[in-house]
Design a protein around this motif. Structure first.
Motif, PDB file in Angstrom:
ATOM      1  N   SER A   1      53.424 -26.983 -40.950  1.00  0.00           N
ATOM      2  CA  SER A   1      53.444 -27.129 -42.419  1.00  0.00           C
ATOM      3  C   SER A   1      53.563 -28.593 -42.832  1.00  0.00           C
ATOM      4  N   THR A   2      53.993 -29.462 -41.912  1.00  0.00           N
ATOM      5  CA  THR A   2      54.139 -30.875 -42.244  1.00  0.00           C
ATOM      6  C   THR A   2      53.310 -31.795 -41.355  1.00  0.00           C
TER       7      THR A   2
ATOM      8  N   GLU B   1      50.995 -39.877 -31.369  1.00  0.00           N
ATOM      9  CA  GLU B   1      51.952 -38.804 -31.673  1.00  0.00           C
ATOM     10  C   GLU B   1      52.390 -38.832 -33.131  1.00  0.00           C
ATOM     11  N   ARG B   2      52.138 -39.924 -33.844  1.00  0.00           N
ATOM     12  CA  ARG B   2      52.417 -39.964 -35.285  1.00  0.00           C
ATOM     13  C   ARG B   2      51.398 -39.138 -36.069  1.00  0.00           C
ATOM     14  N   ASP B   3      50.177 -39.023 -35.519  1.00  0.00           N
ATOM     15  CA  ASP B   3      49.092 -38.342 -36.221  1.00  0.00           C
ATOM     16  C   ASP B   3      49.188 -36.819 -36.126  1.00  0.00           C
ATOM     17  N   LEU B   4      49.492 -36.346 -34.942  1.00  0.00           N
ATOM     18  CA  LEU B   4      49.583 -34.902 -34.716  1.00  0.00           C
ATOM     19  C   LEU B   4      50.361 -34.656 -33.440  1.00  0.00           C
ATOM     20  N   ASP B   5      50.789 -33.401 -33.246  1.00  0.00           N
ATOM     21  CA  ASP B   5      51.440 -33.010 -32.001  1.00  0.00           C
ATOM     22  C   ASP B   5      50.393 -32.359 -31.118  1.00  0.00           C
TER      23      ASP B   5
ATOM     24  N   ILE C   1      46.071 -26.316 -35.709  1.00  0.00           N
ATOM     25  CA  ILE C   1      46.895 -25.453 -36.555  1.00  0.00           C
ATOM     26  C   ILE C   1      47.519 -26.267 -37.688  1.00  0.00           C
ATOM     27  N   LYS C   2      47.307 -25.774 -38.916  1.00  0.00           N
ATOM     28  CA  LYS C   2      47.914 -26.365 -40.123  1.00  0.00           C
ATOM     29  C   LYS C   2      48.449 -25.219 -40.966  1.00  0.00           C
ATOM     30  N   ASN C   3      49.642 -25.374 -41.469  1.00  0.00           N
ATOM     31  CA  ASN C   3      50.261 -24.367 -42.330  1.00  0.00           C
ATOM     32  C   ASN C   3      50.238 -22.980 -41.707  1.00  0.00           C
ATOM     33  N   GLY C   4      50.476 -22.927 -40.396  1.00  0.00           N
ATOM     34  CA  GLY C   4      50.566 -21.657 -39.695  1.00  0.00           C
ATOM     35  C   GLY C   4      49.244 -20.969 -39.418  1.00  0.00           C
ATOM     36  N   VAL C   5      48.142 -21.643 -39.728  1.00  0.00           N
ATOM     37  CA  VAL C   5      46.814 -21.036 -39.581  1.00  0.00           C
ATOM     38  C   VAL C   5      45.930 -21.931 -38.714  1.00  0.00           C
ATOM     39  N   VAL C   6      45.130 -21.306 -37.861  1.00  0.00           N
ATOM     40  CA  VAL C   6      44.160 -22.070 -37.080  1.00  0.00           C
ATOM     41  C   VAL C   6      43.031 -22.480 -38.013  1.00  0.00           C
ATOM     42  N   VAL C   7      42.882 -23.786 -38.214  1.00  0.00           N
ATOM     43  CA  VAL C   7      41.852 -24.305 -39.120  1.00  0.00           C
ATOM     44  C   VAL C   7      40.597 -24.733 -38.362  1.00  0.00           C
TER      45      VAL C   7
END
Length: 129
Positions: free
Chosen positions: A39-40, A70-74, A106-112
């Protein structure tokens, strides 16, 4: 051998290995953490079969092309042979049919976005940062 290396691009210098900010994905509880953190911050799962030549080739290409931090995404690494239960749960939780190799964004709990095999390297992760 020196002439052949020069002709065909071989190098006597050892190539520096690029290391990505992988987070090992090896516990079911991590999937809920990934879901919440999405979500973040964008979460990415790379599912890899350590016994598959195609999976190794795709992973090497992915590593070579990767340009984020690692600042951009996990960025999670899932050895699906050693953690089959986790791999199965990824499919159930995020409603994606299992393939190998495979990447899930994954963004906001959904595979985008998701892809498998050679199309993994066509996914522009910059779009999801």
């Amino acid at each position: 051998m020196g002439l052949i290396n020069k002709l065909f691009g071989g190098s006597t210098e050892p190539k520096e290995e690029k290391v990505l900010p992988w987070i090992p994905l090896n516990e079911l509880a991590q999937l809920e953490i990934i879901n919440k953190k999405s979500s973040t911050k964008t979460q990415v799962i790379f599912k890899h079969s350590t016994r598959c030549g195609i999976s190794r080739m795709v992973m090497n290409q992915f590593v070579e092309a990767y340009g984020l931090t690692e600042r951009d995404l996990d960025l999670y690494y899932l050895d699906l042979l050693n953690y089959r239960e986790v791999s199965n749960e990824v499919g159930y939780k995020f409603q994606i049919l299992h393939e190998s190799p495979q990447i899930l964004v994954i963004k906001n709990g959904v595979v985008v976005a998701h892809a498998s095999h050679g199309t993994i390297n066509e996914v522009d992760l910059n779009r999801f940062v």
